[in-house]
Design a protein around this motif. Structure first.
Motif, PDB file in Angstrom:
ATOM      1  N   LYS A 117       1.483   7.091   0.693  1.00 45.24           N
ATOM      2  CA  LYS A 117       0.904   6.642  -0.574  1.00 45.24           C
ATOM      3  C   LYS A 117       0.312   7.828  -1.332  1.00 45.24           C
ATOM      4  O   LYS A 117      -0.451   8.608  -0.795  1.00 45.24           O
ATOM      5  N   ILE A 118       0.698   7.920  -2.604  1.00 45.74           N
ATOM      6  CA  ILE A 118       0.172   8.952  -3.502  1.00 45.74           C
ATOM      7  C   ILE A 118      -0.931   8.343  -4.366  1.00 45.74           C
ATOM      8  O   ILE A 118      -2.000   8.902  -4.524  1.00 45.74           O
ATOM      9  N   SER A 119      -0.639   7.172  -4.929  1.00 44.46           N
ATOM     10  CA  SER A 119      -1.613   6.474  -5.781  1.00 44.46           C
ATOM     11  C   SER A 119      -1.191   5.016  -5.899  1.00 44.46           C
ATOM     12  O   SER A 119      -0.178   4.600  -5.343  1.00 44.46           O
ATOM     13  N   SER A 120      -1.987   4.254  -6.653  1.00 42.73           N
ATOM     14  CA  SER A 120      -1.640   2.850  -6.895  1.00 42.73           C
ATOM     15  C   SER A 120      -2.083   2.448  -8.289  1.00 42.73           C
ATOM     16  O   SER A 120      -2.952   3.079  -8.883  1.00 42.73           O
ATOM     17  N   SER A 121      -1.449   1.399  -8.796  1.00 43.54           N
ATOM     18  CA  SER A 121      -1.789   0.856 -10.101  1.00 43.54           C
ATOM     19  C   SER A 121      -1.489  -0.634 -10.055  1.00 43.54           C
ATOM     20  O   SER A 121      -0.319  -1.029 -10.042  1.00 43.54           O
ATOM     21  N   GLY A 122      -2.538  -1.432  -9.985  1.00 39.35           N
ATOM     22  CA  GLY A 122      -2.354  -2.879  -9.871  1.00 39.35           C
ATOM     23  C   GLY A 122      -1.630  -3.232  -8.597  1.00 39.35           C
ATOM     24  O   GLY A 122      -2.050  -2.869  -7.510  1.00 39.35           O
ATOM     25  N   SER A 123      -0.507  -3.910  -8.729  1.00 45.13           N
ATOM     26  CA  SER A 123       0.255  -4.313  -7.541  1.00 45.13           C
ATOM     27  C   SER A 123       1.389  -3.334  -7.226  1.00 45.13           C
ATOM     28  O   SER A 123       2.325  -3.670  -6.498  1.00 45.13           O
ATOM     29  N   TRP A 124       1.297  -2.119  -7.745  1.00 46.08           N
ATOM     30  CA  TRP A 124       2.323  -1.112  -7.517  1.00 46.08           C
ATOM     31  C   TRP A 124       1.753   0.056  -6.722  1.00 46.08           C
ATOM     32  O   TRP A 124       0.612   0.465  -6.919  1.00 46.08           O
ATOM     33  N   ILE A 125       2.578   0.604  -5.824  1.00 46.42           N
ATOM     34  CA  ILE A 125       2.192   1.744  -4.998  1.00 46.42           C
ATOM     35  C   ILE A 125       3.161   2.892  -5.275  1.00 46.42           C
ATOM     36  O   ILE A 125       4.374   2.707  -5.256  1.00 46.42           O
ATOM     37  N   LYS A 126       2.608   4.082  -5.536  1.00 47.79           N
ATOM     38  CA  LYS A 126       3.441   5.273  -5.699  1.00 47.79           C
ATOM     39  C   LYS A 126       3.524   5.946  -4.338  1.00 47.79           C
ATOM     40  O   LYS A 126       2.494   6.269  -3.734  1.00 47.79           O
ATOM     41  N   ILE A 127       4.753   6.121  -3.838  1.00 44.39           N
ATOM     42  CA  ILE A 127       4.927   6.739  -2.530  1.00 44.39           C
ATOM     43  C   ILE A 127       5.822   7.973  -2.619  1.00 44.39           C
ATOM     44  O   ILE A 127       6.625   8.120  -3.544  1.00 44.39           O
ATOM     45  N   LYS A 128       5.633   8.844  -1.653  1.00 48.62           N
ATOM     46  CA  LYS A 128       6.466  10.036  -1.480  1.00 48.62           C
ATOM     47  C   LYS A 128       7.254   9.803  -0.197  1.00 48.62           C
ATOM     48  O   LYS A 128       6.659   9.578   0.862  1.00 48.62           O
ATOM     49  N   LEU A 129       8.572   9.808  -0.288  1.00 47.71           N
ATOM     50  CA  LEU A 129       9.408   9.499   0.875  1.00 47.71           C
ATOM     51  C   LEU A 129       9.170  10.474   2.024  1.00 47.71           C
ATOM     52  O   LEU A 129       9.150  11.689   1.829  1.00 47.71           O
ATOM     53  N   ASP A 130       8.994   9.912   3.222  1.00 50.15           N
ATOM     54  CA  ASP A 130       8.756  10.715   4.428  1.00 50.15           C
ATOM     55  C   ASP A 130      10.045  11.321   4.973  1.00 50.15           C
ATOM     56  O   ASP A 130       9.999  12.294   5.717  1.00 50.15           O
ATOM     57  N   HIS A 131      11.156  10.715   4.655  1.00 50.02           N
ATOM     58  CA  HIS A 131      12.458  11.173   5.142  1.00 50.02           C
ATOM     59  C   HIS A 131      13.532  10.749   4.144  1.00 50.02           C
ATOM     60  O   HIS A 131      13.254   9.992   3.215  1.00 50.02           O
ATOM     61  N   ARG A 132      14.730  11.198   4.339  1.00 52.06           N
ATOM     62  CA  ARG A 132      15.837  10.802   3.461  1.00 52.06           C
ATOM     63  C   ARG A 132      16.008   9.288   3.557  1.00 52.06           C
ATOM     64  O   ARG A 132      16.021   8.721   4.642  1.00 52.06           O
ATOM     65  N   SER A 133      16.119   8.621   2.412  1.00 49.11           N
ATOM     66  CA  SER A 133      16.249   7.160   2.413  1.00 49.11           C
ATOM     67  C   SER A 133      17.642   6.745   2.877  1.00 49.11           C
ATOM     68  O   SER A 133      18.562   7.564   2.922  1.00 49.11           O
ATOM     69  N   LYS A 134      17.783   5.482   3.188  1.00 49.88           N
ATOM     70  CA  LYS A 134      19.074   4.954   3.639  1.00 49.88           C
ATOM     71  C   LYS A 134      20.138   5.030   2.542  1.00 49.88           C
ATOM     72  O   LYS A 134      21.322   5.003   2.835  1.00 49.88           O
ATOM     73  N   THR A 135      19.696   5.115   1.290  1.00 48.06           N
ATOM     74  CA  THR A 135      20.651   5.232   0.179  1.00 48.06           C
ATOM     75  C   THR A 135      20.865   6.683  -0.242  1.00 48.06           C
ATOM     76  O   THR A 135      21.574   6.945  -1.206  1.00 48.06           O
ATOM     77  N   GLY A 136      20.221   7.627   0.438  1.00 48.68           N
ATOM     78  CA  GLY A 136      20.447   9.041   0.166  1.00 48.68           C
ATOM     79  C   GLY A 136      19.419   9.735  -0.695  1.00 48.68           C
ATOM     80  O   GLY A 136      19.600  10.906  -1.030  1.00 48.68           O
ATOM     81  N   LEU A 137      18.335   9.053  -1.077  1.00 50.41           N
ATOM     82  CA  LEU A 137      17.285   9.731  -1.841  1.00 50.41           C
ATOM     83  C   LEU A 137      16.640  10.789  -0.948  1.00 50.41           C
ATOM     84  O   LEU A 137      16.375  10.544   0.231  1.00 50.41           O
ATOM     85  N   LYS A 138      16.382  11.961  -1.500  1.00 53.78           N
ATOM     86  CA  LYS A 138      15.872  13.084  -0.723  1.00 53.78           C
ATOM     87  C   LYS A 138      14.445  12.853  -0.221  1.00 53.78           C
ATOM     88  O   LYS A 138      13.631  12.204  -0.889  1.00 53.78           O
ATOM     89  N   LYS A 139      14.162  13.436   0.939  1.00 51.46           N
ATOM     90  CA  LYS A 139      12.799  13.456   1.467  1.00 51.46           C
ATOM     91  C   LYS A 139      11.903  14.128   0.434  1.00 51.46           C
ATOM     92  O   LYS A 139      12.279  15.128  -0.176  1.00 51.46           O
ATOM     93  N   GLY A 140      10.727  13.556   0.187  1.00 51.88           N
ATOM     94  CA  GLY A 140       9.793  14.128  -0.784  1.00 51.88           C
ATOM     95  C   GLY A 140       9.909  13.541  -2.175  1.00 51.88           C
ATOM     96  O   GLY A 140       9.077  13.817  -3.042  1.00 51.88           O
ATOM     97  N   THR A 141      10.932  12.702  -2.415  1.00 47.97           N
ATOM     98  CA  THR A 141      11.082  12.057  -3.719  1.00 47.97           C
ATOM     99  C   THR A 141       9.922  11.081  -3.916  1.00 47.97           C
ATOM    100  O   THR A 141       9.555  10.353  -3.000  1.00 47.97           O
ATOM    101  N   THR A 142       9.326  11.073  -5.104  1.00 48.91           N
ATOM    102  CA  THR A 142       8.228  10.144  -5.386  1.00 48.91           C
ATOM    103  C   THR A 142       8.687   9.063  -6.351  1.00 48.91           C
ATOM    104  O   THR A 142       9.527   9.303  -7.217  1.00 48.91           O
TER     105      THR A 142
END
Length: 124
Positions: A82-107
């Motif tokens: 978790k980086i931050s939040s706004s209401g019912s939304w959470i901003k996250i920084k990916l811990d690893h490459r996602s299952k769809t190929g988004l790079k580790k560290g993408t926010t």
């Protein structure tokens, strides 16, 4: 020689057992709270920074809301810090490459309804 050792061990075990029995006998009275004492429940705040995706095909967005563009999609098991939040939304920084190929560290932003916060466990 061996019989003297066994005899000493037997005496030590008996001494420990008698001490434990005395402690157990005294425990209920020592732990009993007065009837007038109020019971207080303390709720611990979960401070774990990791959030895991619980849905499939969840939009990973550039902002906190559906009006923002989707960067890609996340699937069950993808996680981030978790980086931050706004209401019912959470901003996250990916811990690893996602299952769809988004790079580790993408926010990006994900709604809380598709996320689950980890829980610390104390193992004694």
């Amino acid at each position: 020689m061996q019989s003297r050792f066994i005899g000493r061990v037997g005496v030590a075990v008996a001494t420990i057992a008698m001490g434990a029995a005395a402690s157990l006998a005294a425990a209920p009275s020592a732990l009993a709270a007065p009837a007038s004492a109020p019971t207080q429940t303390l709720a611990a705040k979960n401070t774990c920074p990791t959030w895991t995706v619980t849905g499939n095909g969840v939009n990973f967005r550039t902002g906190a809301g559906t009006k923002y563009r989707a960067i890609g999609q996340l699937y069950r098991g993808d996680s981030g810090t978790k980086i931050s939040s706004s209401g019912s939304w959470i901003k996250i920084k990916l811990d690893h490459r996602s299952k769809t190929g988004l790079k580790k560290g993408t926010t990006g932003w994900v709604t809380k309804s598709y996320l689950e916060q980890c829980v610390y466990m104390q193992l004694d």
